[in-house]
Design an enzyme around this catalytic site. Structure first.
Site, PDB file in Angstrom:
ATOM      1  N   ASN A 295       9.812 -15.308  -5.329  1.00 29.84           N
ATOM      2  CA  ASN A 295       9.587 -16.299  -4.732  1.00 29.84           C
ATOM      3  C   ASN A 295      10.901 -17.453  -5.377  1.00 29.84           C
ATOM      4  OD1 ASN A 295       6.965 -16.080  -6.701  1.00 29.84           O
ATOM      5  ND2 ASN A 295       7.715 -18.424  -6.779  1.00 29.84           N
ATOM      6  N   ASP A 296      10.611 -18.395  -5.883  1.00 29.72           N
ATOM      7  CA  ASP A 296      11.548 -19.482  -6.283  1.00 29.72           C
ATOM      8  C   ASP A 296      12.824 -18.752  -7.092  1.00 29.72           C
ATOM      9  OD1 ASP A 296       9.337 -20.850  -5.799  1.00 29.72           O
ATOM     10  OD2 ASP A 296       9.226 -22.035  -7.388  1.00 29.72           O
ATOM     11  N   PHE A 354       6.602 -19.481 -15.120  1.00 32.71           N
ATOM     12  CA  PHE A 354       6.670 -20.028 -13.919  1.00 32.71           C
ATOM     13  C   PHE A 354       8.268 -20.652 -13.900  1.00 32.71           C
ATOM     14  CE2 PHE A 354       2.723 -21.284 -11.734  1.00 32.71           C
ATOM     15  CZ  PHE A 354       2.252 -19.833 -11.981  1.00 32.71           C
ATOM     16  N   ARG A 413       5.024 -28.696 -14.274  1.00 35.37           N
ATOM     17  CA  ARG A 413       5.513 -27.647 -14.232  1.00 35.37           C
ATOM     18  C   ARG A 413       7.273 -27.661 -13.490  1.00 35.37           C
ATOM     19  NH1 ARG A 413       1.888 -27.196 -10.362  1.00 35.37           N
ATOM     20  NH2 ARG A 413       2.158 -26.752  -8.318  1.00 35.37           N
ATOM     21  N   ASP A 414       8.051 -26.743 -13.793  1.00 34.25           N
ATOM     22  CA  ASP A 414       9.236 -26.549 -13.000  1.00 34.25           C
ATOM     23  C   ASP A 414      10.593 -27.410 -13.689  1.00 34.25           C
ATOM     24  OD1 ASP A 414       8.021 -25.052 -11.557  1.00 34.25           O
ATOM     25  OD2 ASP A 414       7.478 -26.428 -10.130  1.00 34.25           O
ATOM     26  N   GLU A 477       6.505 -30.158  -7.007  1.00 35.99           N
ATOM     27  CA  GLU A 477       7.182 -29.133  -7.686  1.00 35.99           C
ATOM     28  C   GLU A 477       8.444 -28.850  -7.231  1.00 35.99           C
ATOM     29  OE1 GLU A 477       4.394 -25.709  -6.745  1.00 35.99           O
ATOM     30  OE2 GLU A 477       5.518 -25.640  -4.724  1.00 35.99           O
TER      31      GLU A 477
END
Length: 722
Positions: A295-296, A354, A413-414, A477
């Site tokens: 994904n990211d 993450f 997060r992130d 996010e």
């Protein structure tokens, strides 16, 4: 009903359980205990570890417990790992050759486990699997072969006589059975004498825990869909094991058939690798990982001639999970080499790894530099712990975990980190920042209760100690933050921020807070693109973006992919300053042929066509709309249509410029990327054609138009030629 008394007695006898049936007959499973009631029934409890009845899953302070059946189980973590006690069954008569059970927790023989007693003596014993920090609270299938004890009266005792880490036991579903489980805990030691440990995967199979340890330390811990049988293998996952060459590794699986576990082995190559990059849906010039899920994009940074693309990766599954940081590098943004994964869940991080960003600590503000190599520093969310920092002294190939993690603890997060350099108008953050000529700034998604979705800004001078500064509401996010020149003028810049949906605002950033020029958000990217990120430290102040293209790849050993790299600019338009995008110029390195056309009249009855013989193209067409209602391109099963009535392309608003519209389309296996009007709008979608197509058609509907120009560049694959 009129029934003869003798017949009534016979009928009643058939409805009552016989002593033989209640003891269990051959061929029938007999549940000894499933722990689904509120009490332990006729089991005897001592001590304080087991409470008065079964637990309903995870207890306070415990990692998530999984793998039990139903709603209840025995869990001696009550009060933490300092409690002790026993739980003893009533006597029962054994009628089947096997006793099966689910068990997890501590792996200390005689201290944490379950024992089978005959005449007061221990005749069988089982424990959990965990003795070191880390590990998992998942219960595994276990069994005892008790064929030599059939007909005997037995007792089961569950014990917790340990304190400290993993000083507890989890048990569920104790059953007498006439067959051993087909999938049981397995363990083996293997010498790392090949580069890969290969793992057979069955998409949709039952999830089980697989762990690899070296020198007693877990180095890989994943929940994956191991194949149920050797015949059901869909593809092979792999762990790169070069870092442990010559050492002995211990591989454990909580529930697997022995013949499937035989397939977990060291190998010189990954089965199926001969077809990597050749699969029918494999993008040929967009990066995609060899196997598993992505994904990211993460940690995008340029260092010493290499573009580093890290990414969210499930290396052992086709779907989301097991968040690991994958890694690929490129010299030119087109030809990519996938390297071994770098950040691992549970054995490196506390939880999953993450998303986050990366930068280069040129000033050695963290003090991690040794020798001449600049240190590449990455930031991630360690689920369950907070924001974490890792550093690499070998050009991003491997990372060390900062012993002071987490650097920020919050619900969010992130993290994305950039260097904010002072100019003459800035006030330094503090004396250290003044000496450095700037400070580090972090933008991170924040879910503080009651504050709504927002991003938060932190500052630091050493990448370790961070101070909160401000917040910006309305972002969800994967935040991004960068500065760009307007129309190429370095003296006229704007700061840009956006989150995972790509909707951006322009404004000013003073190193501590972001002030938007306008409250409304603008949108450049549309379609199947999400969580995009830009490269830090790019040469020549270029701002290069890659996003996650959310397109499934059914039947492939990999799933999802990434966009082609976009170059971003800010331009002045009649509506104001806007963000524009275009494919990076390096795409020209894979051009192999060109066809052109100019000034072609288009009517509903007459289109213009070019004969093609490939599947990879960079197409650019400019249309003068005239009085037509629609103009567009047909390529295989794809139609890219501009609707003049509402000024949309593929349903996305894209305004004409002087009754003219330009469409640029990258055509790759499985995906299309469309740029409208020199990149004022971009759209990512699935390519509806699998394989080559033979015709490109430019058309007009509802009136006349002109195809002012057409350029069609055929592309070659960017993957290695074998």
């Amino acid at each position: 009903m009129n029934t003869h008394p003798v017949m009534f007695v016979l009928l009643l006898l058939t409805l009552l359980p016989s002593p033989l049936l209640s003891a269990g007959v051959s061929g029938e499973d007999l549940v000894i205990a499933d722990f689904e009631t509120d009490s332990y029934g006729n089991w005897t409890v001592t001590g304080n570890a087991f409470g008065t009845g079964p637990a309903k899953g995870t207890l306070p302070g415990q990692m998530k417990v999984s793998g039990f059946k139903g709603k209840g189980l025995v869990n001696s973590f009550l009060g933490g790992d300092k409690s002790k006690g026993t739980l003893t069954s009533a006597e029962f008569k054994l009628s089947q050759p096997y006793i099966t059970f689910l068990i997890g927790g501590g792996g200390f023989p005689g201290k944490t486990g379950m024992r089978l007693l005959h005449d007061g003596k221990v005749v069988r014993e089982a424990t959990g699997t965990n003795v070191e920090p880390g590990g998992s609270e998942a219960l595994s299938q276990g069994f005892w072969d008790v064929s030599d004890l059939q007909g005997q009266t037995l007792v089961i005792e569950i014990i917790d006589d340990a304190v400290g880490g993993w000083g507890h036991i989890n048990v569920d579903q104790i059953v007498q059975s006439d067959h051993r489980p087909s999938r049981v805990p397995m363990q083996k030691s293997i010498v790392v004498d090949q580069p890969y440990l290969i793992i057979p995967i069955q998409n949709g199979g039952e999830k089980v825990t697989l762990e690899v340890s070296v020198n007693g330390k877990p180095v890989r811990h994943y929940t994956t869909e191991l194949a149920m049988t050797p015949e059901s293998v869909d593809w092979y996952a792999y762990f790169s094991m070069d870092a442990y060459a010559g050492q002995e590794a211990v591989v454990r699986a909580e529930r697997v058939r022995p013949d499937v576990f035989d397939l977990v082995a060291m190998s010189a190559e990954v089965p199926g690798s001969q077809q990597f990059y050749k699969e029918p849906l494999r993008p040929q010039f967009h990066f995609s990982q060899k196997v598993g899920w992505n994904n990211d994009p993460n940690g995008m940074v340029f260092l010493d001639g290499e573009w580093h693309l890290y990414f969210q990766h499930n290396p052992v599954g086709w779907n989301w999970g097991n968040m690991t940081w994958g890694h690929a590098v490129s010299k030119d943004l087109v030809h990519w080499e996938q390297l071994p994964n770098v950040l691992f869940p549970e054995t490196m991080a506390t939880g999953a790894c993450f998303s986050g960003g990366a930068t280069v600590d040129f000033k050695n503000t963290a003090g991690w530099k040794e020798g001449d190599e600049d240190v590449l520093v990455a930031f991630l969310t360690d689920t369950g712990a907070g924001e974490a920092v890792v550093y690499s002294r070998d050009r991003g190939r491997t990372f060390s975990w900062y012993e002071g993690n987490p650097i920020i603890q919050h619900k969010g997060r992130d993290p994305k980190v950039i260097w904010y350099a002072y100019d003459d108008t800035d006030r330094p953050l503090d004396e250290t920042a003044e000496q450095l000529g700037g400070h580090w700034a972090m933008v991170v998604y924040d879910e503080t209760e009651g504050q709504g979705q927002r991003t938060s800004f932190y500052t630091s001078t050493n990448l370790k100690d961070w101070s909160p500064q401000s917040h910006l509401s309305g972002y969800y996010e994967c935040p991004e933050l960068f500065e760009l020149a307007v129309d190429g003028d370095a003296n006229n810049t704007r700061w840009v921020t956006f989150a995972a949906d790509g909707k951006y605002v322009l404004g000013d950033f003073d190193g501590k807070s972001f002030t938007p020029e306008d409250d409304s958000k603008l949108q450049l990217f549309h379609g199947n693109i999400y969580a995009s990120q830009t490269f830090d430290n790019a040469p020549d102040n270029r701002r290069i973006l890659i996003g996650w293209s959310r397109i499934e790849m059914p039947g492939m050993p990999f799933n999802q992919a990434f966009t082609f790299p976009h170059e971003l600019t800010l331009r002045t338009t009649p509506e104001g300053i806007r963000l524009f995008s275009k494919p990076v110029k390096e795409i020209e390195s894979i051009y192999t042929g060109k066809q052109t056309a100019v000034a072609k009249s288009l009517t509903p009855e007459q289109s213009f066509s070019l004969q093609l013989d490939g599947e990879l193209y960079d197409v650019e067409a400019t249309f003068e709309i005239g009085n037509s209602q629609q103009v567009g391109l047909r390529m295989g099963n794809n139609e890219i249509v501009f609707n003049a009535q509402d000024e949309t392309v593929m349903g996305v608003t894209a305004n004409m410029v002087d009754k003219t519209v330009t469409l640029r389309v990258l055509v790759d296996r499985s995906q299309l990327e469309v740029w409208v009007n020199d990149g004022a709008t971009t759209i990512t979608e699935r390519n509806k054609t699998v394989g080559p197509f033979s015709l490109l058609e430019a058309f007009a509907i509802g009136g006349e138009a002109t195809l002012s120009s057409l350029q069609v560049h055929q592309l070659e694959s960017a993957w290695p030629k074998e």
